[in-house]
Design an enzyme around this catalytic site. Structure first.
Site, PDB file in Angstrom:
ATOM      1  N   LYS A 168       1.117   8.652  -2.295  1.00  0.00           N
ATOM      2  CA  LYS A 168       1.039   8.647  -3.994  1.00  0.00           C
ATOM      3  C   LYS A 168      -0.385   7.061  -4.489  1.00  0.00           C
ATOM      4  CE  LYS A 168       4.261   6.969  -6.617  1.00  0.00           C
ATOM      5  NZ  LYS A 168       2.980   6.301  -8.041  1.00  0.00           N
ATOM      6  N   GLU A 241       4.048  -4.214   2.894  1.00  0.00           N
ATOM      7  CA  GLU A 241       2.922  -5.045   1.401  1.00  0.00           C
ATOM      8  C   GLU A 241       3.413  -5.820   0.644  1.00  0.00           C
ATOM      9  OE1 GLU A 241       1.337  -6.720   3.922  1.00  0.00           O
ATOM     10  OE2 GLU A 241       0.907  -5.133   5.683  1.00  0.00           O
ATOM     11  N   CYS A 275      -3.057  -9.825  -4.567  1.00  0.00           N
ATOM     12  CA  CYS A 275      -1.629 -10.664  -3.269  1.00  0.00           C
ATOM     13  C   CYS A 275      -1.996 -11.531  -2.477  1.00  0.00           C
ATOM     14  CB  CYS A 275      -1.049  -9.091  -2.712  1.00  0.00           C
ATOM     15  SG  CYS A 275      -2.205  -8.384  -0.999  1.00  0.00           S
ATOM     16  N   GLU A 373       4.798 -15.933  -8.930  1.00  0.00           N
ATOM     17  CA  GLU A 373       3.561 -15.260  -8.395  1.00  0.00           C
ATOM     18  C   GLU A 373       3.472 -14.394 -10.156  1.00  0.00           C
ATOM     19  OE1 GLU A 373       3.348 -10.856  -6.907  1.00  0.00           O
ATOM     20  OE2 GLU A 373       1.330 -11.280  -5.377  1.00  0.00           O
TER      21      GLU A 373
HETATM   22  P1  NAD Z   1       4.378  -1.765  -8.149  1.00  0.00           P
HETATM   23  O1  NAD Z   1       5.445  -2.480  -6.405  1.00  0.00           O
HETATM   24  O2  NAD Z   1       5.124  -1.958  -9.348  1.00  0.00           O
HETATM   25  O3  NAD Z   1       4.046   0.004  -7.750  1.00  0.00           O
HETATM   26  C1  NAD Z   1       3.126  -0.428  -6.952  1.00  0.00           C
HETATM   27  C2  NAD Z   1       3.553   1.345  -6.114  1.00  0.00           C
HETATM   28  O4  NAD Z   1       4.642   1.352  -6.104  1.00  0.00           O
HETATM   29  C3  NAD Z   1       2.870   2.371  -7.156  1.00  0.00           C
HETATM   30  O5  NAD Z   1       2.238   3.483  -6.774  1.00  0.00           O
HETATM   31  C4  NAD Z   1       4.439   2.490  -7.861  1.00  0.00           C
HETATM   32  O6  NAD Z   1       3.966   3.909  -8.700  1.00  0.00           O
HETATM   33  C5  NAD Z   1       5.383   2.632  -6.913  1.00  0.00           C
HETATM   34  N1  NAD Z   1       6.654   2.275  -7.287  1.00  0.00           N
HETATM   35  C6  NAD Z   1       7.121   2.423  -8.550  1.00  0.00           C
HETATM   36  N2  NAD Z   1       8.365   1.873  -8.165  1.00  0.00           N
HETATM   37  C7  NAD Z   1       9.086   2.953  -7.042  1.00  0.00           C
HETATM   38  C8  NAD Z   1       9.756   2.682  -6.730  1.00  0.00           C
HETATM   39  N3  NAD Z   1      11.512   2.787  -6.804  1.00  0.00           N
HETATM   40  N4  NAD Z   1       9.958   2.874  -5.522  1.00  0.00           N
HETATM   41  C9  NAD Z   1       8.949   4.024  -4.894  1.00  0.00           C
HETATM   42  N5  NAD Z   1       7.430   3.499  -5.188  1.00  0.00           N
HETATM   43  C10 NAD Z   1       8.029   2.538  -6.533  1.00  0.00           C
HETATM   44  O7  NAD Z   1       3.319  -2.951  -6.933  1.00  0.00           O
HETATM   45  P2  NAD Z   1       2.448  -2.842  -8.382  1.00  0.00           P
HETATM   46  O8  NAD Z   1       2.449  -3.650  -9.619  1.00  0.00           O
HETATM   47  O9  NAD Z   1       1.411  -1.871  -8.877  1.00  0.00           O
HETATM   48  O10 NAD Z   1       1.344  -4.233  -8.123  1.00  0.00           O
HETATM   49  C11 NAD Z   1       1.637  -5.230  -7.611  1.00  0.00           C
HETATM   50  C12 NAD Z   1       2.320  -6.079  -7.189  1.00  0.00           C
HETATM   51  O11 NAD Z   1       1.746  -5.544  -6.156  1.00  0.00           O
HETATM   52  C13 NAD Z   1       2.672  -7.871  -6.570  1.00  0.00           C
HETATM   53  O12 NAD Z   1       3.457  -7.628  -6.254  1.00  0.00           O
HETATM   54  C14 NAD Z   1       0.968  -7.540  -5.662  1.00  0.00           C
HETATM   55  O13 NAD Z   1       1.274  -8.953  -4.866  1.00  0.00           O
HETATM   56  C15 NAD Z   1       1.624  -6.666  -5.253  1.00  0.00           C
HETATM   57  N6  NAD Z   1       0.412  -6.176  -3.111  1.00  0.00           N
HETATM   58  C16 NAD Z   1       1.111  -6.412  -2.180  1.00  0.00           C
HETATM   59  C17 NAD Z   1      -0.383  -6.734  -1.468  1.00  0.00           C
HETATM   60  C18 NAD Z   1      -0.099  -6.786   0.184  1.00  0.00           C
HETATM   61  O14 NAD Z   1      -0.891  -6.557   0.491  1.00  0.00           O
HETATM   62  N7  NAD Z   1       0.522  -7.536   0.836  1.00  0.00           N
HETATM   63  C19 NAD Z   1      -1.424  -6.105  -1.841  1.00  0.00           C
HETATM   64  C20 NAD Z   1      -1.194  -5.741  -3.421  1.00  0.00           C
HETATM   65  C21 NAD Z   1      -0.979  -6.339  -4.421  1.00  0.00           C
END
Ligand code: NAD
Length: 473
Positions: A168, A241, A275, A373
């Site tokens: 997804k 991650e 990230c 962050e």
């Molecule tokens: P997010 O957690 O809002 O969303 C990520 C994904 O999860 C999306 O596809 C979203 O639709 C889905 N999602 C949302 N709520 C959910 C739930 N309750 N259950 C399952 N899935 C759900 O994150 P974002 O805002 O898209 O991304 C930014 C964050 O990602 C930042 O905190 C960043 O640091 C982190 N990030 C981490 C890494 C890493 O490798 N550690 C890499 C990139 C981004």
């Protein structure tokens, strides 16, 4: 405007209900994707389950060939894909190109990973061997900052390990991933890779689906915790991650002119929405004034604008929610009277989610803009005196993703790195991930690892088979 379909069971399909996708540079709709729910998810999971029966029995060579086909499809269509990526994600063309070629390179490199059997005992009494068996159907959930790279880093190890996947994308950035789905439709056996789109509520349906065996997730720490909870119902395997608040530590022997530009990009690449971006930059007091001035001078040469325009170095924030969050952190810094070297003074207006390059001059350690962050084009510069002090400050975080040390004395750099509580530490570089080295966060930055053999193992169970050699049967 184009409609992009989902990939389910080897077919590009839609359900007649659509979600709009915006270009963050101008807030115009650039495409539509299916708004899926439980029915489409059930179909995708059933297809992945059927495909798993045969895929798990394929040889290493067959899997390698399929994954290399994915790498080639991305590389051969890179020009179209990077332009589309900029349109939906906002990042400048050059950075979009790096993501597309990087994803193709990652797939090609990881296609060569193997999980060899391990002999535990081989003597007159017994032969004991550990083999790795695929966990089954994987649910992959990815964010909006590196939509293509994150999709590939979930699809590829799943396939190499012998699993099938339902992926997804983020509802903010699904277009390039669905275009890749179309390109690989006939490269991957039907049902092995399924890509379905929907709003956030599709996430928990995946996490809790009874016929999914493992979740691999990249996103925020807050969502990661919900996933861990949702996956606990049937003890799904999970790899998470999550967020980071990475510290860069600059020692007094660093060459100010040489590191200024690198430090800048370690924070501002992809408009800071990385990230593993440097989110707190600790500079030794002896070079603080010179280096902060050099970084601020370099910042003046970088253009903030539409990523599709030549010369843009920093694009818009990817979506409105994140844009408002970054503006809120900047406002908080203004309200508290913190000093800005650049940014903070302009009120962004007009269309597009643009935030000016924002560099803060030694705000307090407990400022929100330091402790949280930011995930935007924001760089707090912080002054330190002793090594012990800076290590303690760097480690004073619930996160533990990565970090960097900048010094001519690389032995000293390693000595400091070994005291940092993070999964990765770079000496004199930043954001370098190897397809063969584990990448994973300590503390609340993650659970498990991706990349390398360690990452691949997370898509498998160990199975130990022993043969009694001196048995009386
Ligand atoms: P997010 O957690 O809002 O969303 C990520 C994904 O999860 C999306 O596809 C979203 O639709 C889905 N999602 C949302 N709520 C959910 C739930 N309750 N259950 C399952 N899935 C759900 O994150 P974002 O805002 O898209 O991304 C930014 C964050 O990602 C930042 O905190 C960043 O640091 C982190 N990030 C981490 C890494 C890493 O490798 N550690 C890499 C990139 C981004």
């Amino acid at each position: 405007m184009t409609d992009y379909k989902n990939l389910i069971d080897g077919e590009m399909v839609d359900n007649g209900e659509w979600l709009d996708v915006l270009n963050p540079a101008n807030e115009q709709v650039v495409g539509r994707v299916p708004a899926c729910g439980k029915d489409e998810l059930d179909r995708a999971v059933a297809a992945a389950r059927r495909a798993f029966k045969t895929w798990k029995k394929t040889s290493q060579e067959e899997r390698q060939q399929v994954v290399q086909g994915i790498a080639a499809a991305i590389k051969d269509n890179a020009d179209e894909l990077y332009r589309l990526l900029t349109t939906e994600q906002g990042k400048p063309h050059q950075q979009a190109q790096q993501e597309i070629y990087g994803a193709a390179g990652l797939a090609a490199a990881q296609s060569t990973l193997t999980l060899d059997d391990v002999i535990n005992q081989d003597d007159d009494t017994r032969l004991s061997r550990t083999r790795r068996v695929p966990v089954g159907v994987v649910g992959g959930i990815v964010p909006w900052n590196f939509p293509v790279m994150m999709a590939i880093q979930k699809i590829v190890p799943a396939l190499v390990a012998g699993c099938t996947i339902v992926l997804k994308p983020s509802p903010f950035t699904p277009l390039t991933t669905l275009r890749i789905a179309e390109l690989i439709k006939d490269v991957v056996p039907a049902g092995t890779v399924n890509i379905i789109t929907g709003e956030d509520h599709l996430g928990p349906m995946i996490t809790e689906h009874p016929d999914i065996d493992k979740i691999t997730f990249t996103g925020s720490t807050a969502t990661g915790k919900k996933i861990m909870e949702g996956a606990s119902g049937d003890l799904k395997r999970i790899t998470l991650e999550l967020g980071g608040n990475d510290a860069s530590i600059v020692l007094p022997d660093a060459d100010v002119e040489k590191v200024a530009e690198q430090l800048f990009w370690s924070s501002f690449s992809n408009a800071g929405q990385v990230c593993i971006a440097a989110k707190r930059v600790y500079i030794h007091k002896d070079i603080y004034d010179d280096l902060s001035k050099a970084i601020a001078e370099y910042a003046k040469t970088v253009v903030v604008g539409d990523g599709s325009q030549q010369g843009t170095g920093v694009g818009p924030i990817q979506n409105k929610k994140q844009y408002e969050r970054v503006l809120e952190l900047i406002q908080d810094a203004k309200d508290n009277g913190y000093k800005f070297l650049t940014g903070g003074d302009k009120d962004p207006s007009g269309t597009g989610y643009y935030v000016p390059i924002t560099i803060l001059d030694n705000p307090p350690e407990d400022a929100r803009i330091v402790a949280e962050e930011q995930f935007g084009p924001v760089m707090p510069l912080l002054k330190f005196d002793t090594i012990d002090e800076v290590i303690e400050r760097a480690n004073n975080s619930e996160y533990g993703l990565a970090g960097a040390v900048w010094t001519k004395d690389t032995d000293k750099g390693v000595e400091i790195a070994e005291q940092l509580e993070t999964g990765t530490v770079w000496i004199n570089e930043f954001m370098q991930l190897s397809p063969f080295a584990p990448f994973g966060g300590h503390k609340q930055s993650g659970f498990g690892a991706e990349y390398g053999v360690d990452g691949l193992k997370e898509f498998t169970y160990p199975q130990v088979i022993t043969v009694k050699r001196d048995a009386a049967v």
